[in-house]
Scaffold this active site. Structure first.
Site, PDB file in Angstrom:
ATOM      1  N   ASP A   8       0.801  -1.236   0.000  1.00 57.24           N
ATOM      2  CA  ASP A   8       0.000   0.000   0.000  1.00 57.24           C
ATOM      3  C   ASP A   8       0.836   1.290   0.000  1.00 57.24           C
ATOM      4  O   ASP A   8       0.631   2.173   0.837  1.00 57.24           O
ATOM      5  CB  ASP A   8      -0.995  -0.013   1.169  1.00 57.24           C
ATOM      6  CG  ASP A   8      -2.010  -1.135   1.031  1.00 57.24           C
ATOM      7  OD1 ASP A   8      -1.721  -2.261   1.493  1.00 57.24           O
ATOM      8  OD2 ASP A   8      -3.072  -0.902   0.427  1.00 57.24           O
ATOM      9  N   HIS A  10       0.835   3.339  -2.599  1.00 60.51           N
ATOM     10  CA  HIS A  10      -0.036   4.342  -3.249  1.00 60.51           C
ATOM     11  C   HIS A  10       0.748   5.463  -3.927  1.00 60.51           C
ATOM     12  O   HIS A  10       0.391   6.649  -3.789  1.00 60.51           O
ATOM     13  CB  HIS A  10      -1.040   4.907  -2.238  1.00 60.51           C
ATOM     14  CG  HIS A  10      -2.111   3.919  -1.857  1.00 60.51           C
ATOM     15  ND1 HIS A  10      -3.311   3.843  -2.509  1.00 60.51           N
ATOM     16  CD2 HIS A  10      -2.126   2.946  -0.917  1.00 60.51           C
ATOM     17  CE1 HIS A  10      -4.038   2.871  -1.975  1.00 60.51           C
ATOM     18  NE2 HIS A  10      -3.348   2.297  -1.017  1.00 60.51           N
ATOM     19  N   ASP A  49      -1.436  -2.338  -4.284  1.00 58.72           N
ATOM     20  CA  ASP A  49      -1.590  -0.886  -4.211  1.00 58.72           C
ATOM     21  C   ASP A  49      -0.224  -0.208  -4.221  1.00 58.72           C
ATOM     22  O   ASP A  49       0.030   0.728  -3.459  1.00 58.72           O
ATOM     23  CB  ASP A  49      -2.417  -0.450  -2.979  1.00 58.72           C
ATOM     24  CG  ASP A  49      -3.904  -0.733  -3.147  1.00 58.72           C
ATOM     25  OD1 ASP A  49      -4.295  -1.263  -4.199  1.00 58.72           O
ATOM     26  OD2 ASP A  49      -4.670  -0.412  -2.211  1.00 58.72           O
ATOM     27  N   ASN A  84      -6.325  -3.506  -5.290  1.00 55.37           N
ATOM     28  CA  ASN A  84      -7.534  -2.973  -5.929  1.00 55.37           C
ATOM     29  C   ASN A  84      -7.268  -1.651  -6.638  1.00 55.37           C
ATOM     30  O   ASN A  84      -7.902  -1.341  -7.645  1.00 55.37           O
ATOM     31  CB  ASN A  84      -8.689  -2.830  -4.933  1.00 55.37           C
ATOM     32  CG  ASN A  84      -8.319  -2.069  -3.696  1.00 55.37           C
ATOM     33  OD1 ASN A  84      -7.239  -2.261  -3.139  1.00 55.37           O
ATOM     34  ND2 ASN A  84      -9.190  -1.202  -3.238  1.00 55.37           N
ATOM     35  N   HIS A  85      -6.285  -0.878  -6.140  1.00 55.85           N
ATOM     36  CA  HIS A  85      -5.959   0.380  -6.815  1.00 55.85           C
ATOM     37  C   HIS A  85      -5.164   0.168  -8.094  1.00 55.85           C
ATOM     38  O   HIS A  85      -5.174   1.012  -8.976  1.00 55.85           O
ATOM     39  CB  HIS A  85      -5.179   1.296  -5.872  1.00 55.85           C
ATOM     40  CG  HIS A  85      -6.059   1.999  -4.906  1.00 55.85           C
ATOM     41  ND1 HIS A  85      -6.392   3.322  -5.041  1.00 55.85           N
ATOM     42  CD2 HIS A  85      -6.713   1.553  -3.819  1.00 55.85           C
ATOM     43  CE1 HIS A  85      -7.197   3.656  -4.060  1.00 55.85           C
ATOM     44  NE2 HIS A  85      -7.408   2.608  -3.301  1.00 55.85           N
ATOM     45  N   HIS A 192      -3.868  -4.262   1.800  1.00 53.77           N
ATOM     46  CA  HIS A 192      -5.230  -3.730   1.703  1.00 53.77           C
ATOM     47  C   HIS A 192      -5.647  -2.980   2.962  1.00 53.77           C
ATOM     48  O   HIS A 192      -6.173  -1.879   2.871  1.00 53.77           O
ATOM     49  CB  HIS A 192      -6.259  -4.812   1.389  1.00 53.77           C
ATOM     50  CG  HIS A 192      -7.601  -4.258   0.944  1.00 53.77           C
ATOM     51  ND1 HIS A 192      -7.720  -3.314  -0.034  1.00 53.77           N
ATOM     52  CD2 HIS A 192      -8.867  -4.531   1.349  1.00 53.77           C
ATOM     53  CE1 HIS A 192      -9.006  -3.032  -0.223  1.00 53.77           C
ATOM     54  NE2 HIS A 192      -9.719  -3.746   0.611  1.00 53.77           N
ATOM     55  N   HIS A 194      -4.924  -0.655   5.925  1.00 54.00           N
ATOM     56  CA  HIS A 194      -3.877   0.356   6.023  1.00 54.00           C
ATOM     57  C   HIS A 194      -3.279   0.495   7.412  1.00 54.00           C
ATOM     58  O   HIS A 194      -2.313   1.227   7.604  1.00 54.00           O
ATOM     59  CB  HIS A 194      -4.401   1.707   5.515  1.00 54.00           C
ATOM     60  CG  HIS A 194      -4.434   1.789   4.017  1.00 54.00           C
ATOM     61  ND1 HIS A 194      -4.729   2.937   3.328  1.00 54.00           N
ATOM     62  CD2 HIS A 194      -4.193   0.836   3.068  1.00 54.00           C
ATOM     63  CE1 HIS A 194      -4.676   2.694   2.019  1.00 54.00           C
ATOM     64  NE2 HIS A 194      -4.368   1.433   1.849  1.00 54.00           N
TER      65      HIS A 194
HETATM   66 MN    MN Z   1      -4.492   0.412  -0.250  1.00 53.32          MN
END
Ligand code: MN
EC number: 3.1.-.-
Length: 459
Positions: A8, A10, A49, A84-85, A192, A194
């Site tokens: 994650d 991002h 992510d 998912n991102h 997923h 955070h």
């Molecule tokens: Mn995420």
């Protein structure tokens, strides 16, 4: 043997539309890369992510490319799944991670669920995983996990990589119940969620490293409590139950998220002390400030806040708990920003479906730039994804319905006019019967379920 587990990141997320926040995410990632190299790990696992969106900006791609090159030059393999991102709605679409194959990134995908490397074989390590799979496809996800569990049999160290929510950790937004997960692995490299989570599960540890930066302001709470960063997992120093040793590596985030409630009566003195605290910080913070208790003129208070806070914060997000604003508060809650995107997602909450929110956000993005063709494409893809396979069934039902209507009309015509009041009732009943008879009601239900299942609080 030891490896780094992170998730994650991002990259490319421009929080609140601020380029400084985009840079914060990059800086933290760069720091993590350096620490991974310092730790001399044998490999890296990234649990999804990696990027904020499935089509990252050149800037985000470049930052990752530079980091990955450094890791590659240190001889460290990098294994990753899409979150998912990182995933596009459309089936068979490739995630951006695929671009980095030649720079040492191995993508764990539906086609390549198992990492095949000589290093892993020599050390008798199994790494298998799946990219993010949405809630409507949980049966598929479960069967993939069971397959991986079978394939891992016989290996001395078994690692599963996944990007999913589990009911035990996020009770309102999950694809898997904890009992759905095979217990045969030594390490569950999750992404997923955070927040940071380390749990005992199955024959080892289940770990969410969490997001590497504060992606939603409410993540500041977990950051204060558990820190942020990544994990170093040592597989050689097993305890009696063969559980790997998991050590957090903490990264100090570049910017504080401050959450402050101030009573209107104490506004001046509280703002004073808040101001001097903020001046002591290295970087301008993000401030969520709530003015409460007492009747006040919102615009006057806003002007005062703006005068004092706009220069010393990167951004301040005010909430006014004034009786006059109670109606507005239904829409603007503590953790919701004033971005149109967030408000849109908030207003679609009743659908309880991430895909619908994503569709709306995508359409907002393209329509607000007058990109009508793109918008049409987005809408078509969404329709295809959700209804493509049901279209034939729908047509059948519609045909049957119009036939029923004709039949009913004929029946009615042959009856006395005084019975016409019952017409609509009869029609409804006979329609239901026919839908049940041709067995397509289950398909309709499935497509309906698809709308209800995935939840909106996506990570
Ligand atoms: Mn995420």
């Amino acid at each position: 043997m030891k490896f780094a587990h992170l998730s994650d990141t991002h990259l490319g997320y421009r929080q609140y539309g601020l380029i400084e926040r985009e840079d914060d995410f990059y800086n933290v990632f760069n720091e993590i890369v350096d620490k991974i190299i310092d730790e001399r790990v044998d490999f890296v696992i990234h649990s999804g992510d990696l990027f904020e969106i499935a089509k990252p900006s050149p800037n985000a791609l470049l930052i990752f490319q530079e980091g990955l090159m450094k890791i590659k030059e240190s001889g460290i393999p990098f294994f990753a799944i899409a979150g998912n991102h990182d995933t596009i709605l459309r089936q068979n679409a490739l995630p951006p991670q695929i671009l980095f194959k030649k720079l040492g990134l191995t993508l764990i995908s539906p086609n390549n669920p198992i990492v095949n490397s000589s290093f892993l074989r020599e050390n008798d390590i199994f790494i298998g995983g799946t990219p993010y799979i949405s809630k409507s496809q949980t049966p598929l996800l479960k069967s993939l996990l069971n397959d991986l569990s079978k394939k891992s049999e016989g290996f001395s160290k078994r690692i599963l990589v996944a990007h999913q929510g589990i009911d035990k950790y996020i009770p309102f937004d999950y694809e898997l119940e904890i009992s759905d997960i095979p217990t045969s692995f030594n390490y569950y490299a999750m992404g997923h969620v955070h927040n940071r989570i380390i749990d005992d599960f199955g024959q080892g540890k289940l770990v969410y490293p969490g997001s590497t930066e504060i992606w939603r302001s409410n993540e500041a709470i977990d950051y204060k409590k558990n820190g942020k960063g990544f994990y170093i997992v040592d597989t050689s120093e097993n305890d009696a139950e063969n559980r790997f040793d998991v050590d957090p590596i903490n990264i100090e985030l570049p910017r504080e998220f401050i959450s402050k409630n101030i009573e209107y009566g104490k506004l001046d003195s509280e703002l004073n002390s808040l101001g001097s605290y903020i001046s002591s910080l290295n970087n301008k913070p993000i401030l969520n400030i709530t003015i409460e208790k007492g009747n006040f003129n919102t615009s006057d208070v806003y002007k005062k806040l703006n005068n004092i806070l706009s220069k010393i914060t990167l951004m301040f997000r005010p909430t006014f708990r004034n009786e006059e604003l109670i109606i507005e508060e239904r829409y603007i809650k503590d953790n919701t920003s004033l971005e149109p995107k967030d408000l849109l997602v908030e207003s679609l909450k009743s659908f309880d479906n991430e895909d619908i929110s994503n569709l709306a956000v995508d359409l907002l993005g393209s329509l607000s730039k007058d990109k009508f063709e793109d918008s049409q494409k987005i809408a078509d893809l969404f329709y295809e994804e959700y209804f493509g396979q049901y279209e034939t069934e729908f047509k059948k039902i519609m045909k049957q319905e119009s036939k029923n209507k004709k039949d009913d009309k004929n029946k009615l015509n042959s009856k006395n006019k005084s019975h016409s009041k019952n017409k609509s009732n009869n029609e409804n009943k006979s329609n239901h019967k026919n839908i049940n008879n041709n067995n397509s009601n289950e398909n309709i239900k499935d497509s309906d379920e698809k709308f209800k299942q995935t939840t909106i609080d996506f990570k």
